[in-house]
Design a protein around this motif. Structure first.
Motif, PDB file in Angstrom:
ATOM      1  N   LYS A 150     -27.239  36.454 -59.880  1.00 19.31           N
ATOM      2  CA  LYS A 150     -27.550  35.082 -59.493  1.00 19.31           C
ATOM      3  C   LYS A 150     -26.262  34.322 -59.202  1.00 19.31           C
ATOM      4  O   LYS A 150     -25.250  34.530 -59.869  1.00 19.31           O
ATOM      5  N   VAL A 151     -26.331  33.434 -58.219  1.00 18.13           N
ATOM      6  CA  VAL A 151     -25.209  32.558 -57.897  1.00 18.13           C
ATOM      7  C   VAL A 151     -25.722  31.126 -57.962  1.00 18.13           C
ATOM      8  O   VAL A 151     -26.581  30.725 -57.173  1.00 18.13           O
ATOM      9  N   MET A 161     -17.818  30.533 -53.453  1.00 17.21           N
ATOM     10  CA  MET A 161     -19.050  31.254 -53.141  1.00 17.21           C
ATOM     11  C   MET A 161     -18.912  32.041 -51.843  1.00 17.21           C
ATOM     12  O   MET A 161     -19.344  33.195 -51.754  1.00 17.21           O
ATOM     13  N   VAL A 165     -19.665  36.073 -52.335  1.00 15.60           N
ATOM     14  CA  VAL A 165     -20.929  36.671 -51.898  1.00 15.60           C
ATOM     15  C   VAL A 165     -20.725  37.957 -51.097  1.00 15.60           C
ATOM     16  O   VAL A 165     -21.415  38.959 -51.352  1.00 15.60           O
ATOM     17  N   LEU A 168     -20.035  40.734 -53.536  1.00 15.42           N
ATOM     18  CA  LEU A 168     -21.222  41.108 -54.301  1.00 15.42           C
ATOM     19  C   LEU A 168     -22.200  41.912 -53.443  1.00 15.42           C
ATOM     20  O   LEU A 168     -22.823  42.862 -53.926  1.00 15.42           O
ATOM     21  N   ARG A 169     -22.327  41.533 -52.184  1.00 12.27           N
ATOM     22  CA  ARG A 169     -23.223  42.279 -51.299  1.00 12.27           C
ATOM     23  C   ARG A 169     -22.772  43.721 -51.173  1.00 12.27           C
ATOM     24  O   ARG A 169     -23.592  44.633 -51.027  1.00 12.27           O
ATOM     25  N   LEU A 175     -29.063  39.719 -54.418  1.00 13.65           N
ATOM     26  CA  LEU A 175     -28.461  38.430 -54.728  1.00 13.65           C
ATOM     27  C   LEU A 175     -29.507  37.315 -54.718  1.00 13.65           C
ATOM     28  O   LEU A 175     -30.337  37.224 -53.810  1.00 13.65           O
ATOM     29  N   ALA A 177     -29.842  33.176 -54.864  1.00 13.86           N
ATOM     30  CA  ALA A 177     -29.234  31.847 -54.801  1.00 13.86           C
ATOM     31  C   ALA A 177     -30.032  30.937 -55.712  1.00 13.86           C
ATOM     32  O   ALA A 177     -31.238  30.748 -55.535  1.00 13.86           O
ATOM     33  N   CYS A 189     -27.537  29.726 -47.408  1.00 17.20           N
ATOM     34  CA  CYS A 189     -27.664  30.925 -48.245  1.00 17.20           C
ATOM     35  C   CYS A 189     -28.344  32.063 -47.487  1.00 17.20           C
ATOM     36  O   CYS A 189     -28.015  33.242 -47.675  1.00 17.20           O
ATOM     37  N   LEU A 192     -25.754  33.628 -45.393  1.00 16.23           N
ATOM     38  CA  LEU A 192     -24.793  34.398 -46.191  1.00 16.23           C
ATOM     39  C   LEU A 192     -25.341  35.751 -46.627  1.00 16.23           C
ATOM     40  O   LEU A 192     -24.580  36.607 -47.078  1.00 16.23           O
ATOM     41  N   PHE A 194     -28.171  36.184 -48.855  1.00 16.50           N
ATOM     42  CA  PHE A 194     -28.888  36.236 -50.127  1.00 16.50           C
ATOM     43  C   PHE A 194     -30.269  36.855 -49.914  1.00 16.50           C
ATOM     44  O   PHE A 194     -30.901  36.677 -48.865  1.00 16.50           O
TER      45      PHE A 194
END
Length: 424
Positions: A150-151, A161, A165, A168-169, A175, A177, A189, A192, A194
């Motif tokens: 979670k972000v 962020m 991100v 993390l991906r 992911l 948001a 998001c 990005l 998510f």
């Protein structure tokens, strides 16, 4: 009004003193419901009675698990917050592992016993989530054992962020948001990459100038006006029959188990006779959220939120003002109407004027005052995940016992789940 889902017919009530359940949806990239984060909150003014909301939730979760988490989440995934004490306990034997994601709170350390326990539970089919900013440098040690990261948009600068991100991906984790509160944030998001989105951005009004109702929405509004007027039933039936899709959808939704009818409704004339006008009005209000012109996965969360809120307010009114059927009817109407500014993308003040609502309903919708305004404020506070808020003041002003809250919420969740299943 026909009682649509008597509490006497509900599943065994939860005996959870002074707790209520906050339930926040998680949506996928198509706007469809994926899961709910569930958090039990304490309503007692004496916080010394418990160590914390989270540690107290261990016992609450055990009761809830035995009675079935499906009552709270339907077919969706359940995200449950756990600390180290809960993580090391044996309550997981009662949880449906295929439907449960255990979210590690920020106090969980990446110690050897914790990592061993995570690996053990992973081997039994459980999945885990962790929030990036709360775990900081520990996140790297937890990553091999968790499925979701979670972000929190409120806990991380935008520049951080944007840099985090993509990394993390690359780990292959899904992911989420968190605390997405506007359509602009949702769009950012989404761009990005998510996978899931948590927050009430879908319930925030976005006023569009010049927006017109779709033909099916307009037909529903006109029909509601007829239902509340002095025209004969035959005139209402003729109006419904002019729109074949409306006729079919209405018959389908009034035959949902949520209607609580003991006989099947096979015709519009029978629907008018058996349901009565007030009950028919409620199903037309619900249909506005699921009308064919906007039907799709993206509208499920708004329909779910509106129907749950309305049903909970109705149940609260029944409990607080027993025997006053009209009060419960008005409470439902206030709840279902409270999100129509989002549905129609028009200011609530304009909606209230166009609908010609009573002063007490207008006060509730526009100012959250009066008996119905207090009910609405209480229902809205149940939907939030934040600590504190308006729950305690509203409970005191309504003289409602916290003992009943979990029972009423579970009944509202189940009813709404049935409505959505048949309405879409």
């Amino acid at each position: 009004m026909t009682d649509t889902a008597s509490l006497d017919q509900a599943s065994q009530p939860l005996q959870l003193r002074n707790f209520f359940l906050a339930r926040q949806p998680l949506l996928d990239r198509n706007g469809a419901l994926f899961g709910y984060e569930l958090l039990f909150r304490n309503t007692s003014a004496n916080e010394a009675d418990i160590d914390s909301d989270l540690s107290a939730s261990a016992g609450v979760l055990a009761h809830a698990a035995q009675l079935g988490l499906a009552r709270a989440v339907g077919d969706a995934q359940a995200f449950l917050n756990v600390d180290t004490e809960v993580l090391m306990s044996d309550i997981f034997a009662f949880l449906p592992r295929e439907r449960t994601v255990l979210e590690l709170v920020g106090t969980v350390e990446a110690s050897e016993p914790v990592l061993w326990r995570l690996a053990e539970l992973t081997g039994h089919g459980f999945r885990f989530a962790a929030e990036a900013s709360r775990h900081g440098s520990r996140l790297g040690q937890l990553l091999p054992l968790i499925d979701f990261v979670k972000v929190d948009l409120r806990a991380m600068p935008a520049a951080t962020m944007l840099a985090l991100v993509p990394r993390l991906r690359g780990t292959g984790k899904r992911l989420i948001a968190e605390k997405v509160e506007s359509q602009a944030e949702y769009k950012t998001c989404l761009d990005l990459g998510f996978d899931y989105f948590q927050g009430f951005y879908f319930a925030r009004p976005s006023v569009l100038t010049g927006r017109k109702l779709s033909p099916s929405q307009q037909a529903l509004v006109e029909l509601m006006n007829l239902v509340m007027s002095d025209v004969d039933n035959i005139d209402i039936e003729r109006a419904i029959k002019r729109d074949m899709t409306l006729s079919i959808n209405l018959l389908r939704i009034v035959n949902t188990p949520a209607a609580g009818l003991r006989q099947r409704i096979d015709s519009l004339s029978q629907a008018l006779l058996v349901l009565g006008r007030r009950q028919l009005q409620r199903w037309l209000q619900i249909m506005l959220y699921a009308e064919p012109g906007t039907r799709g996965p993206g509208h499920t969360p708004l329909l779910m939120l509106a129907s749950t809120r309305a049903r909970l307010m109705e149940l609260l009114a029944q409990r607080l003002r027993p025997g006053q059927r009209q009060v419960a009817d008005i409470a439902f109407t206030v709840g279902i109407t409270s999100l129509m500014d989002t549905l129609f993308c028009v200011p609530m003040a304009d909606l209230a004027e166009q609908m010609g609502v009573s002063d007490e309903v207008a006060d509730a919708l526009l100012r959250r005052t009066g008996f119905f305004g207090e009910l609405l404020r209480l229902a809205e506070s149940f939907e939030q995940m934040e600590e504190g808020g308006d729950v305690l003041p509203a409970l005191r002003e309504l003289a409602a016992s916290g003992d009943d809250l979990a029972e009423l919420e579970m009944a509202a969740f189940e009813w709404s789940e049935q409505v959505v299943r048949y309405a879409l």
